[in-house]
Design an enzyme around this catalytic site. Sequence first.
Site, PDB file in Angstrom:
ATOM      1  N   GLN A 145       1.426  -2.561   6.097  1.00  0.00           N
ATOM      2  CA  GLN A 145       0.603  -2.591   4.897  1.00  0.00           C
ATOM      3  C   GLN A 145       1.445  -2.359   3.644  1.00  0.00           C
ATOM      4  OE1 GLN A 145      -2.659  -0.070   7.347  1.00  0.00           O
ATOM      5  NE2 GLN A 145      -3.053  -0.065   5.166  1.00  0.00           N
ATOM      6  N   ARG A 192      -8.733   4.611   6.320  1.00  0.00           N
ATOM      7  CA  ARG A 192      -9.736   4.045   5.423  1.00  0.00           C
ATOM      8  C   ARG A 192     -10.218   5.080   4.404  1.00  0.00           C
ATOM      9  NH1 ARG A 192     -13.592  -0.983   7.061  1.00  0.00           N
ATOM     10  NH2 ARG A 192     -14.016  -1.536   4.926  1.00  0.00           N
ATOM     11  N   CYS A 193      -9.276   5.805   3.840  1.00  0.00           N
ATOM     12  CA  CYS A 193      -9.629   6.736   2.774  1.00  0.00           C
ATOM     13  C   CYS A 193      -8.389   6.998   1.948  1.00  0.00           C
ATOM     14  CB  CYS A 193     -10.154   8.048   3.322  1.00  0.00           C
ATOM     15  SG  CYS A 193      -8.874   9.186   3.863  1.00  0.00           S
ATOM     16  N   GLU A 212     -12.987   1.993   0.616  1.00  0.00           N
ATOM     17  CA  GLU A 212     -13.088   3.147   1.501  1.00  0.00           C
ATOM     18  C   GLU A 212     -14.271   4.054   1.217  1.00  0.00           C
ATOM     19  OE1 GLU A 212      -9.215   4.153   0.352  1.00  0.00           O
ATOM     20  OE2 GLU A 212      -8.276   3.220   2.071  1.00  0.00           O
TER      21      GLU A 212
END
Lengths: 793, 175, 291
Positions: free
Chosen positions: A221, A368-369, A738
């Site tokens: 990523q 996802r945060c 998120e």
Amino acid sequence: MALDEIKIGGLGASRRRVEDNRFIRGKGNYVDDIVLSGMLHMEILRSPVAHARIKSIDVSKAYDIPGVRLVLTGEMMAARNLAWMPTLSYDTQAVLATDKVRFQGQEVAAVIADDPYIAKDACQAIVVEYEQLPVIVNPFQAMESGSEVIRDDKENQPGNKVFDWEIGDKAATDKAFAEADVISKMELHYPRSHPSPMETCGSIADFNRATGKLTVYMTSQAPHIVRAAVAMVAELPEHMIRIVSPDLGGGFGNKVPIYPGYVISILASILTERPVKWIEDKTGNLISTGFGRDVYLQGEMALRKDGKMLGMRMRTISDHGAFYADAQPSKFKIGLMHSTFACYDIPAAHLESVGYYTNKAPGGVAYRCSFRVTEAMFFQERMVHAAANDLGMDQAEFRRMNLVKDDMFPYRTAFGFLTDSGQYGKCLDIGMKAIGYDTYKAEQEEARKRGKLLGIGISTMTEPLGAGNSREYDILGIKMFDSAELRVHMSGKAILRTGAMNQGQGHQTTWAQIVAHELGIPADDVTVEEGDTDTAPFGMGTYASRSTPVAGAAVAMVARKIRAKARKIAAHLLEVSEEDIEWELGRFYVRSNKERGVTIQDCALAAYSNMPDGMEPGLENNAYYDPPNLTWPFAAYFVKVEVDAETGVWDVLKVVAVDDCGVRINPMVVEGQIMGGLTEAYAMASMQYQTYDDEGNCIGSNYMDYLLPTAWETPGFELHEVVTPCPHHPIGAKGVGECATVAGPAAFVNAVVDALGHLGVRNIDMPMMPNRVYEALTTGKDISGMPPVKMGD
Amino acid sequence: MTSLYDEVQAAPGEGVPTRRVTIKVNGEDRTVDVEPRLLLAHLLRQGLKLTGTHTGCDTTNCGACTILFEGRPIKSCTMLAVQADGHSIETVEGLASASELHPIQEGFKEEHGLHCGFCTPGMMLAAKALLDKNDNPTEDEVRWALSGNLCRCTGYQNIVKSVLWAAEKMRAESK
Amino acid sequence: MYPSRFGYESPKTVEEAVAILDAHGGEAKVLAGGQSLVPMLKLRFAAPEMLVDINSIEGLRYHRVDADGTIRIGALCRHEDLEEDDAVAKAVPTIAAAAPLVADPIVRTRGTFVGSVCHADPQGDWAAAMTALGGHIVAQGPKGKRDIPMKDFVIGPFQNTLAFNEIAVEAVIPAPKGVRVGNYLKLERRVGDFATASVAVALDMVGDTVANAGIALAGVGGRTINANDAASGLIGKKLTAENISSVAAAVAAAAEPRTDHRGSADYKRQIVKTFVERILTGLANSSQKAA
């Protein structure tokens, strides 16, 4: 005539995605789809035990298998100074174990062979002799005096503590508590969860001795961070390293860190002088790569009896596994945990955090945060739920009373964040109406009479997305800005590259929409590329919902630079001075005569064929964007459930999500992100977690034990929208990817706890599996996740 | 030593038992020498270069490798390549014609039924198997039929809408 | 994800298949649907010398109801063949209820009923259903065929009593003594999860009296739990609330659950009791409606 922005796929268009054209035909290009000439295959042998000294490794039988080219062990890595590598949190991590294995699944050896079946055969033929050591599977064991030291490789590491950290004003907070009418407490465990993208991690390392260049195709990523780290570890100069992230089959934070497999494949390619492909299996992914959460949270609120929040304090004890490999800004040891309660007006707050090593997989990624915001907001909303009940106040009204009001922005939180915009009350109102909040209490009472347990859970929050600003945010010293580079061809078509890295968010589609908005070039005329460090400008990648806030802003800024140059060209073409030129979407015109104008495409052609004297030819530029602040989206989620009192099974009756993420570039994509996030919230609330037995065996090492919800269990979602533009972002957008994963879990838990509230139940730790809910409703007691939690004081 | 999945032109490795199989893949006969242990998913991906079929787990849960075997959906990671000998299979690459997308493909694009795209081929083939049997499914029937396929990105709602979109189009086309 | 090396044969007849098994003296495995075996091969939990793929044998994919009411399910009958089949729903409602709950829809197109019974997973659905239905397995070996009643077939976790050179060619469910009713309930956390607890009930009714009763459980013991003794308390009786609750308690007592991450032993017993009550109450209500 100005163009119709929606028609050209500009801001606000639910433009169908460009990337879909390849994915729906099976023509995506994921790492495992790439085949290089002469490529070998690598498999990793992992430790079956959680903590043991390695007495010997015998690889001779592996070499007996035809097709085996190389077997790598820790000793061979050490000979090249590659047995250890730096983590993203200034710790070190073993690449291949030399002295000890420190968690089940740790990399012990690697086989490089003609095909992966043979490599696997050879892994089985390697004989490793282990001498078992005591196993530590939670921070409470880790902190006991005299417990086995996991990181005996480190100097000045007497015990298992990773860090001790605090933030906030302790004295002011103590004073708030001294003056409180009511003190409300909450204690919970946010279990370990694995992001588990469908595609595992993998790489193909291709070292070319003739040119000295190393190319690595990999699942990252953040390819530029990887290049920097590889330069450090492999001692190759940056210009001789090319990292390429092709299509990623999901990331969710799991593909931010640098994993041993990548490094081993690089050395394998250097040694074999052949491309080496490593594709992790699912078990390897689940038991060795970056996880999220695994934090014990305890805290309390100081309250006035009319419901006003006066102060809060919180302690966290976090489990980091065997290596402190959290992907997070350097300055903060426990991520942005201190963003907790940012949506509430609280004068005083204090946070203490302690982290420990355990014999578990390392990681601590932002699943996802935005850097541990998930547990911060989960604790917040569980605490708020309990506090409202302690005060005997309605859940919605208690929140409304304490939420930061629209006219209080910019608002400085007690921990020092600056929230800058929002309409929190409006979001709350919309959600209450949609879920039927007015009639709910009566409905709940009536249902209880029929033996049915109904519950509604609310979760409201704002979270900091889009790190960062370079004053405060860096990873390994590299400031967290991002970048975009735009090249407009003479035909007026364009190519855009950014330092972000798509993994399903739709950058190819949405970045082009920003260009369309800024320049009036139809989105279909803009190609978007990311992920190749030889071509993309330097950027920090995509995670923590930072793409739109940072790289997206850079796209707008570079387009504006292009427009500024095009304006000079337009003045030249129209034979007027620049001051006499006006802009409307896609076109410059003479102020005094709107009919006289040139399009952006005319300017592009002129930039290559008819530029003004003295002007540098061409129409391209780049922008590095350092955001002045984080962005602060707001979410208000409502969940309604019914609990089966005889089995503890709970069904979701309705989910309402109200999101304010500022201006929406592509509403379709935004809604897709929200629904995806809500599903992961439901997953964590209902079934998805990893735990370990006393020997350190991971329960949740494959999809039979690590449960992800299917289309059947996953509820439907009703989405609502409020738009409060971000005051500092060039197009008013905020992060959103998120929000739902962050604020969602508490809404589900609050709903189930509300259904059981009359029985005295205050907390059920996630996942709320039927057996836990049943135990809570039959005993009226709280259900705590393992182990027995004593937070001390 | 490339006996696992190379097409018949290549010489099989020494001492490794292989079998010659002929599989009709998307309407075309493909003949390959394979080791018995080779999974069908791996043959498709590595041997036949049809990389649209993905492998997402080790345990027959995720369904990313779903293909149609004699018209019915199977997880191709849970069938040996040798077992497909003499049979007809369809992969994602067979869904569209050269000029035209299948309505299911259109539906996934129209209704934003995918994010990262990794589960998409399997989802679409599971959906095709459903629509081949039931051209007017309810939302619950779609959810049930797709419950052997995992997605981490979308939350399924748009996948369900994509399949319903396709069903409607297919019904209209068949009138 | 990458199985070990094995040999492979795909015989055309059961006799040939048996001969191959016989020749390998216990080192060969039968491959039918493969939905349990292939995952074990992929994880290298199983590494047989030889796989005997029976999918090329003609005539094994069937399920039928004989004129006398006996139900016969062939070795290659897939789970999905038993779903949405009106004849099955009428003749063996327990099977019709369980069929959609086996694994997931994709696995059901390939996995076989008989293979699943043979796999003898303590959490398996079909061994429980067959036990409740008092069925038997027809095994074919070098010396011909023999019948093995379910109570003698599954003897432990993943253990059946087939000889190494025998193949289970058919599952047989005897004709009912009256009208057969039944149901299957399973607590799973998501589709495809192993059962936390599941209950298979099969009753033969004569009027509103129970003429024959079978109950078996999955997920609550080290093997399929045969609770037919507890169920026999219903024989000769009507499905009254009192009878239902006493049988439910007896069945729950017959369970042998262990505490694990799916729940405590007590919880699993509670689920068994609740499911038995729900199934029997449902059957009582529908037989009342029918009358």
